[in-house]
Design an enzyme around this catalytic site. Structure first.
Site: not given
Lengths: 110, 433
Positions: B39, B152
């Site tokens: 990511g 998240d």
């Protein structure tokens, strides 16, 4: 004992507290009898029950005495022995305090 | 799901070279074998632990990302010890790059499963969604009880592992709930962020409500198959979330039970104070809805099982339960065997369990219930006069809250029940006791 609540709940709590307090002298006497018989495991269990229930019903002193009795017997059990003379003397004193606290609680709760 | 994905806020984009090379030895023990994921903030590799001869997951941060993130994540995971989160093995420094070694969880991420199901035109059943939401809410309750907020929660961070295990992954944005400055930094995945987080105005103590919001979005997406809000940037998404009428699953899926429809609306409320007050409350509601769905939808009364060998304790516990929920059905058991038998007959909503029972201790009862998967369907609260720190930690790992017997027990128990059932009030029970 639980802060401001519905009066009906307070009435019920007060009623169960009175019932509990009325039985305390008998429980104190049972505790003393178990100590006299040196039935240490039974003493520990009885003290454990009193520790939790007395404190929850609002008899904080009695709960603290019962906690001290249970802790003393747990220490002895951890050491793998019955209470020695010094521990026995301390135990007798604690049980006397617990019995007196049972009487006081009974009068307070009546 | 719509397939539209906005870029995560607070994470760098663009092509960057990998931090570690395949075959590289990290920390004298971990041989990098493959890239599992990458990511904007970091990369996760599969590595072989050459000392213990096992596969592990190894996470590193990109050079432009402060190592604090990884340290926070490692400490959070180390504090949790729960099947719903990955186990952390160690942390270290390799070539000035911080790394985190974790349990290698095999499975499929939920977003991949969602995409596969969409491709095969196989929508999720309500029961499947409820099972997933219960598992995630269960883990969130543990995270929140530890004083943390995940920040998240999204399908890409939910791993479906063998044996029905559901694991909440990527604690890279985790923060202590008390970190006021941290919660004002806007970071996360925009579709799942509550409006207050998008605006950077999360109030003190309300960070867990952001996780609850994200759970609502996730539930909506699983049931409806698309995002509830439109917008490709933070401003348009904020407008949709904060200003537009709230989405309802039932508009697209009328077959969804009204209780679940209402709960999801609550979870996705733009006003944090209108969301359920904690993951425990969400968990109870979800379990209650799931139980009703499984029984054909008929309503059922709140039920509690009180397990204590002291009749006086059972009396006062019963009174406190009925003070919080007057219509509660209360059953009692004096020992562990009685408790297990009672749960086999009927799984209660709430199980109050003394830890010091004559035949087996309460921790053993919890482990047996969890082992039989019976305890998964109820909220277990230990009630003890002298729980040790080790007992409490073990119980937390089993998802069990602990209360101490004492003069404030009634109030604390009432608070637990109100968190489970936000609508309940301390009304008077009947005179029967």
């Amino acid at each position: 004992m639980t802060g401001a609540r519905d009066p009906a709940i307070e009435d019920l709590l007060a009623a169960v507290r009175r019932d509990f307090a009325a039985k305390l002298p008998e429980r104190g006497a049972e505790l003393a009898a178990l100590v006299a018989r040196a039935a240490w495991d039974d003493v520990r269990r009885a003290a454990h029950k009193l520790r939790g229930s007395a404190a929850t019903y609002g008899f904080v002193d009695l709960g603290a005495h019962a906690a001290a009795i249970e802790d003393l017997l747990l220490e002895a059990a951890d050491a793998g022995a019955a209470p020695d003379d010094a521990a026995r003397a301390r135990l007798d004193a604690l049980v006397a305090q617990a019995v007196a606290a049972c009487e006081r609680a009974s009068q307070e709760g009546a | 799901m719509s397939g539209r994905r906005t870029a995560p806020i607070g994470r760098a984009d663009g092509d960057v070279p990998p931090v570690l090379a395949i075959g590289e030895i990290v920390g004298d023990a971990y041989e990098v074998r493959a890239v599992l994921g990458a990511g904007g903030m970091g990369e996760v590799y599969e590595a072989h632990d050459r000392v213990l001869n096992r596969r592990v997951a190894l996470k590193v941060m990109r050079p432009n990302i402060p190592a604090d993130y990884l340290l926070r994540e490692g400490r959070a995971l180390a504090a949790l010890h729960n099947p719903g989160v990955v186990a952390v093995h160690t942390m270290g420094l390799h070539r000035d790059v911080a790394y985190l070694v974790m349990e290698r969880v095999h499975g499929l991420s939920l977003d991949r499963v969602v995409d596969d199901r969409r491709a095969r035109d196989e929508p999720f059943e309500t029961g499947e969604v409820l099972d997933l939401l219960v598992s995630i809410a269960d883990t969130l309750a543990v995270v929140h009880r530890a004083g943390l907020a995940h920040r998240d929660v999204k399908p890409g961070n939910v791993m479906l592992a063998p044996g029905g295990r559901v694991v909440l992954m990527d604690f890279g944005l985790v923060l202590p709930q008390a970190d006021r400055a941290g919660h004002r930094i806007v970071e996360g995945s925009m579709q799942y962020m509550p409006p207050e987080a998008l605006a950077g105005v999360v109030a003190e103590g309300e960070a867990p409500l952001g996780d609850i919001y994200a759970l609502g979005i996730l539930g909506y997406e699983l049931l409806v198959g698309e995002d509830p809000h439109e917008g490709d940037d933070a401003t348009s998404l904020y407008r949709s979330k904060a200003k537009m009428p709230q989405p309802r699953v039932s508009r697209a899926c009328p077959e969804v039970p009204p209780a679940l429809d209402d709960l999801l609306v609550q979870l996705m409320s733009p006003d944090p104070s209108e969301r359920p007050p904690g993951a425990d409350a969400v968990l109870w509601s979800l379990r209650s809805i799931r139980a009703r769905v499984g029984r054909g939808g008929e309503p059922r009364a709140f039920s509690a099982l009180l397990v204590d060998d002291d009749a006086d304790m059972r009396t006062i516990l019963s009174l406190h339960v009925r003070a919080a929920v007057p219509e509660a059905v209360v059953e009692e058991a004096p020992d562990g065997r009685g408790a297990l038998a009672a749960v086999r007959r009927h799984v209660p909503d709430l199980l109050l369990l003394d830890l010091d029972l004559p035949d087996m201790n309460g921790v053993e009862v919890c482990m047996m219930l969890r082992g039989m998967e019976l305890g998964d369907a109820c909220m277990i609260v230990s009630v003890s006069a002298r729980a040790t720190r080790a007992d409490v930690e073990l119980l937390e790992q089993l998802g069990v809250q602990s209360l101490v017997k004492g003069p404030t027990l009634g109030q604390e128990l009432g608070n637990v029940i109100r968190r489970m059932r936000p609508g309940s009030r301390g009304r008077a029970p009947s005179a029967k006791r």
